[in-house]
Design a protein around this motif. Structure first.
Motif, PDB file in Angstrom:
ATOM      1  N   LEU A 125      -0.174   2.971 -11.524  1.00 41.91           N
ATOM      2  CA  LEU A 125      -0.896   2.749  -9.639  1.00 41.91           C
ATOM      3  C   LEU A 125      -0.603   1.984  -9.410  1.00 41.91           C
ATOM      4  O   LEU A 125      -0.398   1.687  -8.102  1.00 41.91           O
ATOM      5  N   ARG A 126      -1.018   0.989 -10.405  1.00 36.38           N
ATOM      6  CA  ARG A 126      -1.012  -0.870  -9.947  1.00 36.38           C
ATOM      7  C   ARG A 126       0.482  -1.115  -9.986  1.00 36.38           C
ATOM      8  O   ARG A 126       0.407  -1.768  -8.933  1.00 36.38           O
ATOM      9  N   CYS A 137      -5.831   5.914   0.708  1.00 39.25           N
ATOM     10  CA  CYS A 137      -4.673   5.095   0.524  1.00 39.25           C
ATOM     11  C   CYS A 137      -4.313   5.092   1.775  1.00 39.25           C
ATOM     12  O   CYS A 137      -4.063   5.870   2.564  1.00 39.25           O
ATOM     13  N   GLN A 138      -4.028   3.395   2.492  1.00 40.27           N
ATOM     14  CA  GLN A 138      -3.225   4.139   3.463  1.00 40.27           C
ATOM     15  C   GLN A 138      -1.994   3.153   3.838  1.00 40.27           C
ATOM     16  O   GLN A 138      -1.056   3.581   5.104  1.00 40.27           O
ATOM     17  N   ASP A 139      -1.419   3.268   2.863  1.00 42.73           N
ATOM     18  CA  ASP A 139       0.434   2.822   3.351  1.00 42.73           C
ATOM     19  C   ASP A 139       0.918   4.248   3.239  1.00 42.73           C
ATOM     20  O   ASP A 139       0.889   5.649   1.969  1.00 42.73           O
ATOM     21  N   GLN A 190      -5.704   9.800  -2.277  1.00 41.17           N
ATOM     22  CA  GLN A 190      -4.738   9.902  -1.343  1.00 41.17           C
ATOM     23  C   GLN A 190      -5.328   9.292   0.006  1.00 41.17           C
ATOM     24  O   GLN A 190      -4.447   9.462   1.171  1.00 41.17           O
ATOM     25  N   TRP A 212       0.688   0.126  -6.174  1.00 42.09           N
ATOM     26  CA  TRP A 212       0.575  -1.119  -5.047  1.00 42.09           C
ATOM     27  C   TRP A 212       1.141  -1.898  -4.768  1.00 42.09           C
ATOM     28  O   TRP A 212       1.016  -2.208  -3.967  1.00 42.09           O
ATOM     29  N   ASP A 213       1.813  -2.734  -6.229  1.00 53.27           N
ATOM     30  CA  ASP A 213       2.261  -3.379  -5.689  1.00 53.27           C
ATOM     31  C   ASP A 213       3.551  -3.436  -4.953  1.00 53.27           C
ATOM     32  O   ASP A 213       4.039  -4.790  -4.537  1.00 53.27           O
ATOM     33  N   LEU A 222       2.996   5.123  -0.385  1.00 49.81           N
ATOM     34  CA  LEU A 222       2.195   5.518  -1.165  1.00 49.81           C
ATOM     35  C   LEU A 222       1.758   6.979  -1.353  1.00 49.81           C
ATOM     36  O   LEU A 222       1.340   7.507  -2.266  1.00 49.81           O
ATOM     37  N   LYS A 223       1.133   7.337  -0.714  1.00 54.06           N
ATOM     38  CA  LYS A 223       0.343   8.638   0.556  1.00 54.06           C
ATOM     39  C   LYS A 223       1.776   9.877  -0.329  1.00 54.06           C
ATOM     40  O   LYS A 223       0.606  10.940  -0.570  1.00 54.06           O
ATOM     41  N   THR A 227       3.128  -3.684  -1.557  1.00 61.50           N
ATOM     42  CA  THR A 227       2.569  -4.143  -0.430  1.00 61.50           C
ATOM     43  C   THR A 227       3.779  -5.420  -0.808  1.00 61.50           C
ATOM     44  O   THR A 227       3.024  -6.927  -0.995  1.00 61.50           O
TER      45      THR A 227
END
Length: 521
Positions: free
Chosen positions: A441-442, A492-494, A489, A445-446, A497-498, A449
């Protein structure tokens, strides 16, 4: 025949009676040329004299026919003289010898330029001789038998000369390369083959090529005391070796293995790399049973294992794949116990050492090399990768945390490593679920973003690889990943990723055990 200054320099005696011949016989011209050529010194003025002699010899050879050059071939006298001529001219055009410590000469050293000019003249002489031999194949008096007799005398030194000067190396010039390449093609044409591998190994498995002859000619230059003196020797050996493949290479193992080990054991990185490449070619093209005789495989393994302590990424890039191909041979060797402790199995020992070096490594180039080869090690061990899960997990998590450039080579390779680890050791993954889930997950996210110059295909590959690992973890844990991801989920804003998380949540829970063969731990 037109008179040349060279003929005037030779002490020729013409037979009396029945009129003098049009030109002196070859039995007089070539031996006296060799004597005069050897008597000239190595000073600059003498070098100019030798160069003039070589050019005159070329003019003479161009003027005569094959009958004059080869009429004494059946008694072997002419062919022996031609062999001595080829050796003498090859020595004349040889590269300057280096000191015993193997110190490299600068690329623009004037001695290189002189050698290149001399090699061009010698190439013309050799091509003229080969043209006469080719013409002799259509002669009723000489016939095709002259070709085999001729090549037995000159194939080795002439081939070595051609390969030395046909390569794009500091000691060659474009004209020298072109002439040497034409010389090599002429040599192939005389023997009637289409390629260098066919010339060396023979057209069929039962036909003997010229590889053994070439290796025998190279042997004096490939000893521990001599191989570093000529900068071209290692390149001729390695290039020639890699032209011969299975099944032709096996019978020549004793000729090619010691020089390869010598190169690998040198202190210079470029020689180490060349030696390992030669060893890798041998491992791939020699039967494992032959490698295991007399503990040869163990000797090669020891030589390669010493390189695992190197910090040179270029060297490690050739050592690790070579070891991966050698390990199955070692573990199938006759007399090896079928069940051994993990500490005694070569694959486990190598992987343990690799992981030990990977964990604290900070050089990005070396990290990429390690990471690219790690999936193959996981596949090599299969279910036995479970023995290394503790250290392997630390390495995977640590490498997934570090950005390693726009191509993300190490991270992508680590995702592939994790994927194969889950597939091979899935019953042991549940206890490591939390740590691996956090790392994935990290990473995701990296990735979403990231505002650096990472190309979009690389970003998509990272997300795809991480999603596949989440799906595998969910299957082997019987849906526990879905439980742990509840609510993630929605926060999450992206969108990308969602979408990845949605694929995991909508995946049907299937028994991972039912789709995999039963494995014993």
């Amino acid at each position: 025949m037109e008179r040349h200054s060279l003929l005037d320099s030779l002490q020729l005696t013409l037979p009396e009676g029945q009129g003098a011949p049009e030109y002196p016989p070859v039995e007089q011209v070539l031996p006296q040329f060799l004597q005069l050529f050897a008597s000239v010194g190595a000073q600059q003025a003498s070098s100019k004299t030798k160069r003039g002699m070589v050019r005159d010899l070329f003019a003479i050879l161009e003027a005569i026919d094959c009958q004059w050059l080869l009429r004494g071939w059946q008694e072997n006298s002419t062919l022996v003289v031609l062999r001595d001529l080829v050796v003498a001219l090859s020595t004349y055009a040889a590269l300057p010898q280096r000191e015993h410590d193997g110190a490299e000469l600068p690329c623009k050293d004037p001695s290189y330029a002189a050698a290149a000019s001399q090699a061009a003249d010698v190439s013309l002489v050799f091509r003229s001789i080969l043209a006469k031999v080719e013409a002799a194949k259509g002669s009723e008096e000489l016939g095709c038998m002259v070709v085999g007799s001729f090549l037995r005398q000159v194939a080795g030194p002439m081939y070595i000369f051609a390969v030395t000067h046909a390569a794009e190396k500091p000691w060659n010039k474009p004209r020298t390369q072109s002439l040497a390449q034409d010389l090599l093609e002429d040599l192939l044409q005389v023997w009637g083959c289409q390629s260098v591998p066919e010339f060396l190994r023979g057209a069929t498995e039962d036909e003997e090529g010229w590889f053994a002859v070439v290796m025998q000619s190279l042997k004096p230059e490939l000893t521990k005391e001599t191989w570093q003196r000529n900068p071209a020797t290692k390149h001729v050996f390695s290039w020639t070796l890699q032209q011969v493949t299975r099944p032709w290479l096996g019978p020549h193992l004793e000729k090619v293995l010691p020089p390869s080990l010598l190169l690998s054991d040198d202190y210079r990185i470029e020689n180490k790399i060349l030696g390992v490449q030669c060893l890798h070619h041998i491992i791939r093209n020699v039967p494992g049973a032959d490698l295991c005789q007399f503990n040869r495989a163990q000797v090669v393994h020891h030589a390669l294992s010493n390189h695992l302590y190197s910090k040179e990424a270029q060297l490690m890039q050739v050592v690790l794949p070579c070891l991966l191909d050698l390990l199955p041979i070692l573990e199938r060797a006759p007399g090896r116990p079928s069940r051994q402790l993990p500490s005694a199995v070569p694959s486990d020992k190598v992987l343990r050492l690799v992981l030990t070096h990977m964990e604290p490594e900070h050089q990005l180039a070396l990290r990429r090399v390690y990471a690219k080869n790690l999936p193959a090690f996981v596949e090599r061990l299969g279910i036995h990768i479970a023995r290394h899960l503790k250290r392997l997990q630390r390495v995977i998590v640590g490498y997934l945390e570090v950005y390693d450039g726009p191509e993300e080579t190490a991270r992508l390779a680590m995702l592939e490593t994790l994927k194969r680890t889950i597939q091979n050791a899935w019953p042991r993954m549940t206890s490591r679920l939390t740590v691996l889930l956090q790392a994935l997950l990290r990473l995701m996210w990296d990735t979403v973003t990231d505002r650096s110059s990472t190309p979009e295909p690389v970003t998509a590959a990272l997300l795809q690889g991480a999603t596949e690992c989440l799906l595998l973890l969910d299957r082997c844990s019987h849906g526990q990943v879905k439980v742990l991801l509840q609510g993630v989920q929605h926060s999450c804003q992206d969108d990308r990723l969602k979408e990845c998380l949605r694929k995991v949540e909508e995946e049907h829970v299937e028994s991972f055990i039912s789709t995999e063969p039963k494995r014993e731990f």
